[in-house]
Design an enzyme around this catalytic site. Structure first.
Site, PDB file in Angstrom:
ATOM      1  N   LYS A   9       3.208  -2.687   5.501  1.00  0.00           N
ATOM      2  CA  LYS A   9       1.925  -2.120   5.044  1.00  0.00           C
ATOM      3  C   LYS A   9       2.088  -0.655   4.680  1.00  0.00           C
ATOM      4  CE  LYS A   9      -0.397   0.039   7.744  1.00  0.00           C
ATOM      5  NZ  LYS A   9      -1.275  -0.450   8.779  1.00  0.00           N
ATOM      6  N   GLU A  26      -7.201  -1.756   4.548  1.00  0.00           N
ATOM      7  CA  GLU A  26      -5.878  -1.239   4.166  1.00  0.00           C
ATOM      8  C   GLU A  26      -5.317  -2.021   2.979  1.00  0.00           C
ATOM      9  OE1 GLU A  26      -4.510   0.607   8.489  1.00  0.00           O
ATOM     10  OE2 GLU A  26      -3.672  -1.312   7.868  1.00  0.00           O
ATOM     11  N   HIS A  53      -2.965  28.751   7.450  1.00  0.00           N
ATOM     12  CA  HIS A  53      -3.641  28.817   6.163  1.00  0.00           C
ATOM     13  C   HIS A  53      -2.642  28.788   5.018  1.00  0.00           C
ATOM     14  CE1 HIS A  53      -6.866  29.844   3.408  1.00  0.00           C
ATOM     15  NE2 HIS A  53      -6.090  30.796   2.915  1.00  0.00           N
ATOM     16  N   CYS A  61       4.478  -6.184  13.763  1.00  0.00           N
ATOM     17  CA  CYS A  61       4.542  -4.788  13.317  1.00  0.00           C
ATOM     18  C   CYS A  61       5.643  -4.581  12.285  1.00  0.00           C
ATOM     19  CB  CYS A  61       4.757  -3.865  14.522  1.00  0.00           C
ATOM     20  SG  CYS A  61       5.098  -2.168  14.045  1.00  0.00           S
ATOM     21  N   CYS A 118       2.499  -3.342  10.365  1.00  0.00           N
ATOM     22  CA  CYS A 118       2.506  -1.882  10.184  1.00  0.00           C
ATOM     23  C   CYS A 118       3.569  -1.380   9.207  1.00  0.00           C
ATOM     24  CB  CYS A 118       2.762  -1.188  11.524  1.00  0.00           C
ATOM     25  SG  CYS A 118       1.885  -1.909  12.903  1.00  0.00           S
ATOM     26  N   TYR A 133      -9.714  -3.090   9.886  1.00  0.00           N
ATOM     27  CA  TYR A 133      -8.476  -2.370   9.542  1.00  0.00           C
ATOM     28  C   TYR A 133      -7.714  -3.073   8.415  1.00  0.00           C
ATOM     29  CZ  TYR A 133      -8.351   0.243  14.052  1.00  0.00           C
ATOM     30  OH  TYR A 133      -8.587   1.069  15.108  1.00  0.00           O
ATOM     31  N   GLU A 139      -6.842  23.478   9.230  1.00  0.00           N
ATOM     32  CA  GLU A 139      -7.442  24.729   9.705  1.00  0.00           C
ATOM     33  C   GLU A 139      -8.955  24.579   9.874  1.00  0.00           C
ATOM     34  OE1 GLU A 139      -7.561  28.193   6.945  1.00  0.00           O
ATOM     35  OE2 GLU A 139      -6.742  26.796   5.469  1.00  0.00           O
ATOM     36  N   ALA A 177       9.932 -21.125  22.571  1.00  0.00           N
ATOM     37  CA  ALA A 177      10.029 -21.395  24.005  1.00  0.00           C
ATOM     38  C   ALA A 177       8.675 -21.832  24.530  1.00  0.00           C
ATOM     39  CB  ALA A 177      10.494 -20.140  24.742  1.00  0.00           C
TER      40      ALA A 177
END
Ligand code: NDP
Length: 471
Positions: free
Chosen positions: A61, A194, A448, A53, A58, A190, A453, A125
């Site tokens: 990106k 993207e 508005h 990430c 993320c 995705y 809305e 590990a």
């Protein structure tokens, strides 16, 4: 602290309450929460703290997405009275700033972990069996009451494709020092979309090769069709119902052969055909940790694997690949094992967004799923031009869909395409999780003028299933 300093002193640590393998979103959260409950905790990471990430997903990106939208703002500004002589985008400058930000975040994560009392081993590990882990960096054997595997996933490399070695994955894109002029992207999920979208908005010529007739398989059908049309308008060329047959090096670039024999000359090929759990070389067999058919570690609702005392969270486990889920599960694991009993981790609705431009936000049932599951369903759809695009002259429309239970009026799903759809779907996700009904939206006063809305002013259903017209 420098890398050698972060390596453990082999003589000083032998036994922990918890060893976490992998310092991505799930592992970092689990280690921090466990340590805050007084558990002696060691976090082993062979690469950079932050994981997919923060380092190659993320965060970079989204920073590139912001950059890709700024060019549009310049263009749109003309309709609002702005003029300027020239504009120039410098990929190297952007990537340098992104790299600095990632380093800052990585240090912040490390500081937070150390402040919580977590020890960090800059090492790979491996499991040696129940309660035992080996650190590759210094060969040290660690004993642990509990072991959490949080090693994430990596892009599918698929070495069966001739010329796969000339192709990039999403990991490579974030390391590019120059921006390719012509790019072919394989895949229509995705990551493919993207990356394709941010590159086209930054000026590359982009072709997306997709094996289905439409992008984003599994999403609401209207979203698939609408987003594909919007991205075509943005300049992405879609080649559907085709796949990549091979890639060769040619003078001045790469030649990508498609399944119909057609060739496309490009400067870069990105393959974004899914991600696989990172389990290679972890010693799962030695420790009797079972995996599912996708190679993910099979865990129960308490994140327990088939081996006692060994747990898994995040993309390496049989879970949905989303950062917020890894964080939530890492937290729930630590709370359950070291805190005051289980923390509720009911997996309800999963809102998500695709950070294309325009954005896509989705939560809950698609129209087709809702009809299959509930029979009686009402669907409300609004397609409209945003106020901003009138003066800017930018083509494209927003698309909002609400899927509603035909009997009790419960909101079953919401599917949006348009500016800030990700922000809107986060809030709609709250309402739907709380059990909101369409009548609650109707009773909410509009703000508005906004795009959102439209969500509280959709009065007549566009389609009805399993209901009489009089209903
Ligand atoms: P996805 O599963 O979303 O998409 C994979 C794509 O590759 C699909 O279009 C699929 O086609 C195609 N594909 C798979 N195998 C082949 C093949 N052999 N030949 C041709 N095409 C193929 O994976 P991603 O890698 O894009 O993303 C992984 C996960 O990461 C996502 O599911 C998501 O959970 C997460 N993610 C979330 C983001 C967000 O929240 N904004 C951003 C990035 C990732 P088909 O549909 O036909 O199977």
């Amino acid at each position: 602290m420098s890398t050698p300093e972060r390596k453990l002193n082999a003589s000083c640590i032998k036994s922990y309450d918890l060893v976490v393998i992998g310092a991505g979103s799930g592992g970092v959260r689990a280690a921090r929460i466990a340590a805050s409950h007084g558990a002696t905790t060691l976090l082993a990471e062979e690469s950079r703290i932050g994981g997919t990430c923060v380092i190659r997903g993320c965060v970079p990106k989204k920073l590139l997405v912001y950059a890709s939208r700024m060019g549009m703002e310049f263009e749109d500004g003309r309709g609002f009275g702005w003029s300027f002589q020239e504009r120039e985008f410098n990929w190297g400058a952007l990537m340098g700033n992104v790299a600095n930000e990632l380093t800052r975040l990585e240090r912040a994560y490390e500081t937070t972990l150390r402040s919580a009392g977590v020890q960090i081993a800059n090492s790979r590990a491996e499991l040696l069996g129940a309660g035992r882990v080996k650190l590759s960096a210094n060969g040290q054997i660690i004993s642990a009451k509990h072991i959490l595997i949080a090693t994430g996933a990596r892009p599918v490399a698929d070495e069966s494709l001739p010329g796969w070695e000339f192709c990039a994955t999403s990991d490579d894109v974030f390391e590019w020092t120059t921006q390719p002029r012509r790019v072919l992207v394989q895949g229509a999920g995705y990551i493919a979309l993207e990356l394709a979208c941010l590159l086209v908005r930054l000026g590359s010529e982009v072709t997306v090769v997709c094996r289905s007739s439409h992008i984003l398989r599994g999403f609401d059908e209207d979203l698939r069709v609408c987003l594909q049309a919007e991205l075509s308008t943005a300049g992405i060329q879609f080649v559907t119902q085709q796949t990549l047959a091979g890639v060769t090096h040619v003078t001045g670039g790469l030649s990508a052969e498609l399944s119909d024999g057609h060739r496309v000359e490009v400067d870069a090929v990105i393959r974004a055909v899914g991600r696989r759990p990172n389990v290679q070389g972890l010693g799962l067999e030695v420790a009797s940790v079972g995996t599912d058919e996708r190679g993910a570690i099979a865990v129960d609702e308490m994140f327990q694997s088939t081996a006692p005392g060994i747990y898994a969270v995040g993309d390496v486990a049989n879970s949905i690949h989303l950062t917020p889920l890894a964080i939530r599960d890492g937290h729930a694991f630590a709370q359950a094992v070291f805190g005051a009993g289980p923390r509720p981790s009911r997996l309800g609705l999963v809102p998500s967004a695709v950070f294309t431009t325009p954005e896509l936000g989705t939560v809950g049932f698609s129209e087709a799923e809702a009809v299959r599951q509930f029979g009686t369903v009402e669907v409300f759809i609004a397609r409209f031009r945003s106020m901003k695009s009138v003066l800017s002259g930018r083509a494209g429309k927003c698309f909002f869909k609400l899927v509603v239970h035909g009997g009790d009026g419960r909101l079953l799903g919401a599917h949006l395409i348009g500016p800030e759809a990700a922000e809107m779907i986060q809030l709609l996700g709250i309402a739907i999780t709380a059990g909101a009904r369409k009548a609650d939206l109707d009773a909410t006063l509009a703000v508005h003028p906004t795009l959102a809305e439209e969500l509280v002013t959709m009065r007549s259903p566009t389609r009805r299933y399993g209901m009489s017209e009089a209903a």
